[in-house]
Design a protein around this motif. Structure first.
Motif, PDB file in Angstrom:
ATOM      1  N   THR A 132      -8.377  14.416   6.973  1.00  0.00           N
ATOM      2  CA  THR A 132      -7.213  14.199   6.554  1.00  0.00           C
ATOM      3  C   THR A 132      -5.995  14.371   7.805  1.00  0.00           C
ATOM      4  OG1 THR A 132      -7.744  16.095   4.733  1.00  0.00           O
ATOM      5  CG2 THR A 132      -5.547  15.705   5.114  1.00  0.00           C
ATOM      6  N   ASP A 169       4.416   5.461  -3.034  1.00  0.00           N
ATOM      7  CA  ASP A 169       3.194   4.940  -3.791  1.00  0.00           C
ATOM      8  C   ASP A 169       2.968   3.314  -3.567  1.00  0.00           C
ATOM      9  OD1 ASP A 169       4.528   3.964  -5.719  1.00  0.00           O
ATOM     10  OD2 ASP A 169       2.995   4.626  -7.199  1.00  0.00           O
ATOM     11  N   PRO A 170       1.851   2.793  -4.063  1.00  0.00           N
ATOM     12  CA  PRO A 170       1.832   1.329  -4.003  1.00  0.00           C
ATOM     13  C   PRO A 170       2.973   0.670  -4.820  1.00  0.00           C
ATOM     14  CG  PRO A 170      -0.128   2.341  -4.300  1.00  0.00           C
ATOM     15  CD  PRO A 170       0.807   3.493  -4.366  1.00  0.00           C
ATOM     16  N   LEU A 196       0.719  -1.245  -0.088  1.00  0.00           N
ATOM     17  CA  LEU A 196      -0.064   0.043  -0.097  1.00  0.00           C
ATOM     18  C   LEU A 196       0.760   1.278  -0.065  1.00  0.00           C
ATOM     19  CD1 LEU A 196      -2.565  -1.211   2.788  1.00  0.00           C
ATOM     20  CD2 LEU A 196      -2.766  -1.123   0.121  1.00  0.00           C
ATOM     21  N   MET A 197       0.219   2.534  -0.174  1.00  0.00           N
ATOM     22  CA  MET A 197       1.004   3.731  -0.105  1.00  0.00           C
ATOM     23  C   MET A 197       1.574   3.533   1.536  1.00  0.00           C
ATOM     24  SD  MET A 197       0.706   6.596   1.907  1.00  0.00           S
ATOM     25  CE  MET A 197      -1.026   6.606   2.564  1.00  0.00           C
ATOM     26  N   CYS A 211      -1.999  14.964  -0.495  1.00  0.00           N
ATOM     27  CA  CYS A 211      -2.189  13.997  -1.086  1.00  0.00           C
ATOM     28  C   CYS A 211      -3.793  13.706  -1.033  1.00  0.00           C
ATOM     29  CB  CYS A 211      -1.514  12.768  -1.156  1.00  0.00           C
ATOM     30  SG  CYS A 211      -1.812  11.211  -2.055  1.00  0.00           S
ATOM     31  N   LYS A 213      -5.818  11.659  -2.719  1.00  0.00           N
ATOM     32  CA  LYS A 213      -6.340  10.215  -2.654  1.00  0.00           C
ATOM     33  C   LYS A 213      -6.023   9.654  -1.546  1.00  0.00           C
ATOM     34  CE  LYS A 213      -3.924   7.096  -5.105  1.00  0.00           C
ATOM     35  NZ  LYS A 213      -3.184   6.304  -6.264  1.00  0.00           N
ATOM     36  N   GLU A 214      -4.922   9.722  -0.609  1.00  0.00           N
ATOM     37  CA  GLU A 214      -4.597   9.121   0.514  1.00  0.00           C
ATOM     38  C   GLU A 214      -4.983   9.855   1.793  1.00  0.00           C
ATOM     39  OE1 GLU A 214      -3.575   6.272   0.421  1.00  0.00           O
ATOM     40  OE2 GLU A 214      -2.512   5.897  -1.704  1.00  0.00           O
ATOM     41  N   SER A 270       0.635   8.258  -7.443  1.00  0.00           N
ATOM     42  CA  SER A 270      -0.034   9.103  -6.637  1.00  0.00           C
ATOM     43  C   SER A 270       0.347  10.493  -6.842  1.00  0.00           C
ATOM     44  CB  SER A 270       0.521   8.921  -5.084  1.00  0.00           C
ATOM     45  OG  SER A 270       0.053   7.673  -4.538  1.00  0.00           O
TER      46      SER A 270
END
Ligand SMILES: [Zn+2]
Length: 212
Positions: free
Chosen positions: A190, A22-23, A2-3, A145, A147-148, A126
């Protein structure tokens, strides 16, 4: 995989270098706070153990506890060093302060590329968005970020505290505006990764930060 985010508190000021991967294992370093090979070796061991591919170094701001490792980084990697152009006035001051940490003052602390607010830095799959957040120091950025759901906050926002504003180009009103406009606009869940100390969240700081 994973990230992943790893933190390395370094130097006498315990400033955090972050490694963001990133992953796929493509990664960047955020700040160069490591000031000797012993501190660097923890980071390099982790890079090797996880087979990570380092892409660049991103500087949150040009205070010397955050950039002291630039020369060490440059001696090992031919990779981009990114920083916001607003920090240009600090570069020579960093060199003058470096001696305090036993780092040669003729070291070159310049970035290889300048950033602006709104820029997107891709890290494999990412993306990190540059948020321009002056007030602690001109040229201070945060890296978001979406997305995360994470933001790297440099010395702008800490857990229940904020960056000092008594150093050159520091200004409380500007800092408070930066936090309100750029950081408190992010979703409350976040996670915030500050330049010093433990993580927090935007929601927690909106409720409990005594300075805002
Ligand atoms: Zn600072």
């Amino acid at each position: 995989m994973l990230m992943a985010i790893f933190s390395f508190p370094c130097n006498p000021y315990q400033a955090n270098t972050y490694l963001f991967s990133d992953p796929s294992g493509c990664c960047v370093l955020i700040d160069a706070t490591f000031h000797n090979m012993k501190e660097w070796s923890e980071i390099s061991t982790l890079l090797e153990k996880n087979n990570l591919r380092l892409k660049s170094l991103i500087i949150t701001h040009y205070h010397f506890d955050h950039v002291i490792g630039i020369n060490l980084f440059r001696s090992m990697f031919d990779l981009p060093i990114l920083a916001h152009r607003g920090g240009v006035g600090f570069i020579n001051q960093v060199a003058a302060q470096a001696g305090i940490f036993g780092v040669k003052i003729e070291s070159d602390f310049s970035p290889t590329e300048w950033l602006s607010g709104g820029d997107i830095i891709s890290v494999g799959q990412s993306e990190l968005k540059v948020l321009y957040t002056p007030g602690h120091a001109d040229g201070s950025i945060c890296l978001y970020c979406e997305k995360e759901g994470v933001v790297f906050a440099g010395d702008v926002l800490f857990r229940e505290s904020i960056g000092r504003t008594d150093l050159p180009t520091g200004d409380f009103q500007t800092l408070a505006e930066s936090i309100q406009k750029e950081l408190f606009a992010l979703p409350e869940h976040t996670t915030v990764f500050p330049g010093h100390g433990p993580t927090t969240s935007i929601g927690h700081e909106k409720r409990f930060n005594p300075f805002l």
